[in-house]
Design a protein around this motif. Structure first.
Motif: not given
Length: 157
Positions: A12-19, A2-10, A56-63
């Motif tokens: 080391k577990d961004a993938e586990a959180a996303a799942h 998405a053009k506007n994305t929330i970036c959350l800093w993890y 919930l429909g909000v685009a995010c990335i986990g870093l």
């Protein structure tokens, strides 16, 4: 992405959180998993570096950026719920998966992301203003997980 994305800093577990988020909330999913093309200060080539996901429909990335930065309540996801069943489902999923309770409908997941699990009966009472807002607010101030029936009773007086 998405053009506007929330970036959350993890750490080391961004993938586990996303799942976890994708399994817990509707309209949530895990997208691309991007691996580090080389070594970096808190990881090595091939480690998961970035995870694209939707909550919930909000685009995010986990870093996965390491331990340099910590989450706090200045950022939270606020989830509007329709009834006690939905409130309980989300609250219990977050707290029961290594998270912890806080006050007034707030909790934290095991990655320290803050969540406000907020029944609409509470936001409706606050928007109504006046005595019913004050009664609902006073009732909320005594709670951790919001009790929908108690907020409704307080609103009615």
């Amino acid at each position: 992405m998405a053009k506007n994305t929330i970036c959350l800093w993890y750490e080391k577990d961004a993938e586990a959180a996303a799942h976890f988020y994708a399994e817990t909330f509707p309209d949530s999913s895990v997208g691309a998993v991007i691996r580090a093309p080389g070594d970096y200060p808190s990881g090595q080539q091939g480690d998961v570096l970035v995870v694209e996901f939707t909550v919930l429909g909000v685009a995010c990335i986990g870093l996965n950026g390491g331990s340099a930065f910590k989450h706090n309540e200045a950022f939270s996801f606020q989830v509007a719920t329709e009834d006690q069943e939905e409130t309980d489902r989300y609250w219990n999923a977050i707290v029961g998966n290594g998270g912890r309770e806080s006050e007034c409908g707030w909790c934290k997941d095991k990655w320290d992301i803050s969540w406000q699990i907020t029944p609409r009966v509470l936001t409706d009472a606050m928007a109504a203003g006046g005595d019913q807002a004050k009664r609902a607010f006073n009732a909320m101030m005594t709670m951790k997980k919001i009790d929908v029936a108690a907020i409704g009773a307080a609103r009615r007086g």
